[in-house]
Write a protein that holds these residues in place. Sequence first.
Motif, PDB file in Angstrom:
ATOM      1  N   GLN A  54      -2.030  -2.159  -8.191  1.00 37.88           N
ATOM      2  CA  GLN A  54      -3.101  -1.589  -8.345  1.00 37.88           C
ATOM      3  C   GLN A  54      -4.496  -2.266  -8.300  1.00 37.88           C
ATOM      4  OE1 GLN A  54      -1.736   0.413 -11.776  1.00 37.88           O
ATOM      5  NE2 GLN A  54      -1.459   2.538 -10.970  1.00 37.88           N
ATOM      6  N   GLN A  55      -4.206  -3.451  -9.064  1.00 39.49           N
ATOM      7  CA  GLN A  55      -5.549  -4.482  -9.054  1.00 39.49           C
ATOM      8  C   GLN A  55      -5.751  -4.756  -7.507  1.00 39.49           C
ATOM      9  OE1 GLN A  55      -5.191  -7.892 -11.613  1.00 39.49           O
ATOM     10  NE2 GLN A  55      -6.981  -8.268 -11.627  1.00 39.49           N
ATOM     11  N   PHE A  56      -4.675  -5.250  -6.953  1.00 44.87           N
ATOM     12  CA  PHE A  56      -5.000  -5.731  -5.343  1.00 44.87           C
ATOM     13  C   PHE A  56      -5.566  -4.542  -4.742  1.00 44.87           C
ATOM     14  CE2 PHE A  56      -3.148  -5.410  -1.396  1.00 44.87           C
ATOM     15  CZ  PHE A  56      -3.724  -6.518  -0.633  1.00 44.87           C
ATOM     16  N   ALA A  57      -5.108  -3.320  -4.807  1.00 42.79           N
ATOM     17  CA  ALA A  57      -5.813  -2.248  -3.891  1.00 42.79           C
ATOM     18  C   ALA A  57      -7.218  -1.960  -4.564  1.00 42.79           C
ATOM     19  CB  ALA A  57      -5.292  -1.113  -4.219  1.00 42.79           C
ATOM     20  N   SER A  58      -7.555  -1.847  -5.656  1.00 41.36           N
ATOM     21  CA  SER A  58      -8.872  -2.136  -6.329  1.00 41.36           C
ATOM     22  C   SER A  58      -9.750  -2.847  -5.478  1.00 41.36           C
ATOM     23  CB  SER A  58      -9.153  -1.890  -7.694  1.00 41.36           C
ATOM     24  OG  SER A  58     -10.355  -2.009  -8.078  1.00 41.36           O
ATOM     25  N   ALA A  81       6.947  -3.226 -13.165  1.00 36.77           N
ATOM     26  CA  ALA A  81       6.373  -4.244 -13.712  1.00 36.77           C
ATOM     27  C   ALA A  81       5.364  -4.829 -12.646  1.00 36.77           C
ATOM     28  CB  ALA A  81       7.510  -5.383 -13.853  1.00 36.77           C
ATOM     29  N   ILE A  82       5.506  -4.430 -11.242  1.00 34.55           N
ATOM     30  CA  ILE A  82       4.607  -5.153 -10.340  1.00 34.55           C
ATOM     31  C   ILE A  82       3.407  -4.039 -10.242  1.00 34.55           C
ATOM     32  CG2 ILE A  82       6.456  -6.427  -9.076  1.00 34.55           C
ATOM     33  CD1 ILE A  82       6.261  -4.423  -6.993  1.00 34.55           C
ATOM     34  N   LEU A  83       3.542  -2.864 -10.591  1.00 33.54           N
ATOM     35  CA  LEU A  83       2.608  -1.810 -10.263  1.00 33.54           C
ATOM     36  C   LEU A  83       1.298  -2.213 -10.772  1.00 33.54           C
ATOM     37  CD1 LEU A  83       1.757   0.882  -9.063  1.00 33.54           C
ATOM     38  CD2 LEU A  83       2.621   1.941 -11.514  1.00 33.54           C
ATOM     39  N   PRO A  84       0.826  -2.598 -11.998  1.00 38.26           N
ATOM     40  CA  PRO A  84      -0.577  -3.134 -12.531  1.00 38.26           C
ATOM     41  C   PRO A  84      -0.965  -4.095 -11.520  1.00 38.26           C
ATOM     42  CG  PRO A  84       0.958  -3.087 -14.169  1.00 38.26           C
ATOM     43  CD  PRO A  84       1.847  -2.906 -13.156  1.00 38.26           C
ATOM     44  N   ALA A  85      -0.327  -5.125 -10.862  1.00 40.12           N
ATOM     45  CA  ALA A  85      -0.805  -6.072 -10.214  1.00 40.12           C
ATOM     46  C   ALA A  85      -1.248  -5.571  -8.526  1.00 40.12           C
ATOM     47  CB  ALA A  85       0.103  -7.446 -10.064  1.00 40.12           C
ATOM     48  N   TRP A  90       0.737  -1.250  -0.077  1.00 37.83           N
ATOM     49  CA  TRP A  90       0.198  -0.185  -0.048  1.00 37.83           C
ATOM     50  C   TRP A  90       0.811   1.138  -0.057  1.00 37.83           C
ATOM     51  CZ3 TRP A  90      -5.050  -1.341  -0.425  1.00 37.83           C
ATOM     52  CH2 TRP A  90      -6.142  -0.494  -0.519  1.00 37.83           C
ATOM     53  N   LEU A  91       2.077   1.225   0.795  1.00 37.47           N
ATOM     54  CA  LEU A  91       2.992   2.463   0.861  1.00 37.47           C
ATOM     55  C   LEU A  91       3.574   2.577  -0.561  1.00 37.47           C
ATOM     56  CD1 LEU A  91       4.601   1.819   4.196  1.00 37.47           C
ATOM     57  CD2 LEU A  91       2.440   3.172   3.740  1.00 37.47           C
ATOM     58  N   PHE A  92       4.101   1.379  -1.305  1.00 34.81           N
ATOM     59  CA  PHE A  92       4.575   1.363  -2.445  1.00 34.81           C
ATOM     60  C   PHE A  92       3.635   2.067  -3.469  1.00 34.81           C
ATOM     61  CE2 PHE A  92       4.247  -0.961  -6.389  1.00 34.81           C
ATOM     62  CZ  PHE A  92       5.506  -0.581  -7.145  1.00 34.81           C
ATOM     63  N   LEU A  93       2.282   1.421  -3.391  1.00 34.57           N
ATOM     64  CA  LEU A  93       1.367   2.127  -4.422  1.00 34.57           C
ATOM     65  C   LEU A  93       1.456   3.670  -4.258  1.00 34.57           C
ATOM     66  CD1 LEU A  93      -0.585   1.681  -6.461  1.00 34.57           C
ATOM     67  CD2 LEU A  93      -2.289   1.407  -4.775  1.00 34.57           C
ATOM     68  N   ALA A  94       1.244   4.334  -3.136  1.00 35.02           N
ATOM     69  CA  ALA A  94       1.341   5.749  -2.852  1.00 35.02           C
ATOM     70  C   ALA A  94       2.483   6.358  -3.329  1.00 35.02           C
ATOM     71  CB  ALA A  94       1.150   5.833  -1.425  1.00 35.02           C
ATOM     72  N   VAL A  95       3.669   5.841  -3.154  1.00 36.44           N
ATOM     73  CA  VAL A  95       5.010   6.494  -3.568  1.00 36.44           C
ATOM     74  C   VAL A  95       4.906   6.506  -5.329  1.00 36.44           C
ATOM     75  CG1 VAL A  95       7.480   6.531  -3.739  1.00 36.44           C
ATOM     76  CG2 VAL A  95       6.099   5.911  -1.449  1.00 36.44           C
TER      77      VAL A  95
END
Length: 300
Positions: A76-80, A70-74, A14-19
């Motif tokens: 983002q999908q997890f967060a959704s 490479a891992i960002l889309p997955a 979750w922190l990674f996604l924000a950054v």
Amino acid sequence: MNTSIDFRLIRQLWLFLAVAEEQHFGRAAARLNMSQPPLTEQIKVLEQSLKLQLFERSRRGTQLSPAGAAILPAVQQFASQVERLQLVIREVASGQSGVLHIGAVTSAMLETVPPLLDSLRQAYPHLTVFIKEIDSVEAIPALKSGELDLAFVRLDGDVGSGIMTMPLSEDRLAVALPKDHSLAALSRVSLRSLANEELVMSSRERSPVYFDLLTSVCRAHGFAPRVLHEVRTITSQIAYVGCGQGVALVPSSMRKVAPENVVVRPLKERIMVVAAALAWNSNRYHPMVDVAVSWLKKKK
């Protein structure tokens, strides 16, 4: 099944996604209502545990590394999915609304599903409905697992395992042709005249019952279909025909979505196909499923 959950990893992602979305540690920290040093430390811990460098830091700012991208889309999908889960939990806990998960093939989403949803929303204004486009072959496993409550697909007959089906509409079989095709000038086309044509078919992998039906119809009229393309949906069949990639056996109603360079002619033979059927799992009780089934039965 492994029931252990690494909650620390979930928080770090979750922190990674924000950054990743802010491309700045300071802005991400502000968005997360935390100070920057612990955020930076947690990202370092995540990188060490994953053995990946997720960000490239420079004077110009913070950019995703190739691994991070490479891992960002997955992530983002997890967060959704987590946000969707939170919504469902809040609504179920409040007792003020129900949640209905519906899967449907594209053609059903265009015609069959909207009237049902209008009726349900009028009668149950707090009902939350999630719609997912699916292929017919996906319906049974999703209904068994509880991922879906209702499925609008092309199924016919007994499929077993407590899965009930109800045909909703039938349509006369027709053929989609390029506008300049020699058969396009006819008001009706005989099935036998398609014996030497290259066909665009809905994939057997995605809709086995429908594929086998069309194949058996062709064989019953004296020829084996020459399948040039197997595609995902009936609307895809129309699109392929428009691109000059053959002709397609489709329900007559598809003339409504055919582009100008495609004509849809009924067959001379009266062959009816299930255009849409409702499927649900009788082993899983859901009050809104009963309501939907009753409404659709009245409309048949």
